[in-house]
Design an enzyme around this catalytic site. Structure first.
Site, short mmCIF file in Angstrom:
data_model
loop_
_atom_site.label_atom_id
_atom_site.label_comp_id
_atom_site.label_asym_id
_atom_site.label_seq_id
_atom_site.Cartn_x
_atom_site.Cartn_y
_atom_site.Cartn_z
N LYS A 192 7.05 -0.81 5.23
CA LYS A 192 7.13 -0.09 6.50
C LYS A 192 8.26 0.92 6.32
O LYS A 192 9.24 0.96 7.07
CB LYS A 192 7.40 -1.10 7.63
CG LYS A 192 7.28 -0.55 9.02
CD LYS A 192 5.85 -0.29 9.47
CE LYS A 192 5.84 0.33 10.84
NZ LYS A 192 4.55 0.92 11.22
N ASP A 224 0.99 -1.78 8.81
CA ASP A 224 0.00 -1.74 9.89
C ASP A 224 -1.35 -1.23 9.39
O ASP A 224 -2.41 -1.77 9.73
CB ASP A 224 0.52 -0.89 11.08
CG ASP A 224 1.25 0.37 10.65
OD1 ASP A 224 1.53 0.53 9.45
OD2 ASP A 224 1.55 1.21 11.53
N ASP A 252 -2.55 -14.64 5.52
CA ASP A 252 -3.38 -15.40 6.47
C ASP A 252 -4.59 -14.57 6.89
O ASP A 252 -5.70 -15.08 7.02
CB ASP A 252 -2.57 -15.77 7.73
CG ASP A 252 -1.94 -17.14 7.62
OD1 ASP A 252 -1.63 -17.56 6.49
OD2 ASP A 252 -1.74 -17.81 8.66
#
Ligand code: NAD
Length: 357
Positions: A192, A224, A252
């Site tokens: 990021k 993102d 996940d």
């Protein structure tokens, strides 16, 4: 020389799934001469209940002396109100930091038999084979200072520190590039860097390390966007390398591409090749004790252990072959069940793997 494996089932379904993985190790000892000795101990909430600490010093010492640790999972609602230092998750974080397990390898591989168990369209996920390389001992999970403090206004404020040293970034980047060399030679580094300085440095260091791997193609992506691309077009990825927190979340997400979190193994390695092997899921309190948890992620973690810490790649191949064969026979635990298949419990899946071996 006999290799030592420390077995730590932990809490919740950890007990049930590790029992099946131990059955698999036992058959490898009996039928294929695997030369290992197993020691069993407690960690997490179970260790707190029995010994007053989620990671008793004796357990950490045994882990350090072992060639590999097989872990189930830790945690559960009954321990959530404990102070953070005594919570089950501290046992896991203590093992990771105590053993210096900085590299977490999380393959997300779609077994063709499970293409219809994914929530994504089969054409989006068919043939999926991603390796997520997650840094495991740094970042906001370990950064200091941290805590909850009271401000002069009387209001409380929670704070954590996101921090990465150049050396930490460099060694995880090398694991990613080395892995990519054995695969499709692409690394996507996720950060990021547009808003966080720690990941601005991450990007700079990964770019520098890439110069030592000219045959590997490096790309960068903001986290993102990576979260979006993983469900939009996951097959664009080969190796993803990222920090501790982003890796936790993205892996996940990637697990769902493969049908279930119950299918994904992981390896956490230190610089000496010692490793801890565990499914990526947690202790699943909602299904614990029911005998319905999927043990395949844990059994596949044993395969990773054979490959990375025990130099037994052919036996790892045998386990992965047995998993394919059991899926071919139509056996499914509830989490990967689709109509027409045979729904069975944790123990029956373990027995089927043993039979296939
Ligand atoms: P979870 O991974 O335990 O469960 C999420 C969902 O996936 C649940 O619906 C569960 O039933 C299902 N699931 C997980 N593993 C499965 C399996 N093998 N077979 C079938 N279904 C499975 O995550 P959670 O519910 O967020 O956390 C529960 C506890 O586990 C918490 O205390 C958490 O802190 C802990 N946790 C531990 C680890 C670890 O030990 N490495 C990792 C994540 C969460």
């Amino acid at each position: 020389m006999t290799k030592k494996i420390l077995v730590l089932p932990g809490d919740g379904i950890g007990q049930e799934i590790v029992a099946e993985a131990v059955k698999v190790i036992t058959i490898l000892q009996r039928k294929f001469g695997l030369d290992v000795s197993l020691q069993h101990d407690v960690v997490g909430g179970t260790a707190y209940d029995q010994k007053g600490s989620p990671l008793p010093e004796t357990v950490l010492a045994k882990a350090k002396a072992a060639d590999a640790v097989l872990l189930g999972a830790v945690g559960g609602p009954q321990w959530e109100s404990l102070p953070i230092a005594l919570r089950p998750e501290k046992g896991l974080l203590g093992l990771r930091s105590g053993l210096g397990l900085f590299a977490n390898l999380r393959p997300a591989l779609l077994y063709p038999q499970l293409a219809s168990a994914s929530t994504l369209k089969p054409e989006v996920v068919a043939g999926l084979d991603i390796l997520i390389v997650r840094e495991l001992t740094g970042d906001i999970y370990f950064g200091q200072p941290r805590g909850i403090r009271r401000l002069p206004s009387g209001e409380r404020e929670g704070f954590n520190t996101m921090v990465y040293r150049e050396s930490e970034i460099e060694r995880i980047a090398r694991v990613a590039f080395d892995s990519a060399r054995q695969r499709n030679k692409k690394v996507c580094s996720v950060d990021k860097a547009n808003v966080l300085e720690s990941t601005e440095l991450w990007r700079e260091v990964v770019t520098r390390v890439a110069k030592d791997y000219p045959e590997v193609q490096l790309s960068h992506m903001y986290v993102d966007n990576a979260a979006m691309q993983l469900v939009r077009a996951p097959k664009q990825f080969d190796v993803i390398v990222t920090g501790n927190m982003f890796g936790d979340i993205l892996s996940d997400e990637a697990s769902m591409l493969t049908g279930s979190i119950g299918m994904l193994p992981s390896a956490s390695l230190n610089e000496r090749g010692q490793g801890m092997y565990e499914p990526i899921h947690g202790s699943a309190p909602d299904i614990a004790g029911k005998g319905i948890a999927n043990p395949l992620a844990t059994i596949l973690s044993v395969a990773m252990m054979l490959r990375y810490s025990l130099s037994q790649a052919p036996l790892a191949d045998r386990i992965e072959g047995a998993v394919r064969s059991v899926l071919d026979q139509g056996y499914r635990s509830a989490d990967i069940y689709t109509p027409g298949m045979k729904q069975v419990g944790t123990c029956a899946i373990g027995d089927a793997i043993v039979a296939a071996l």
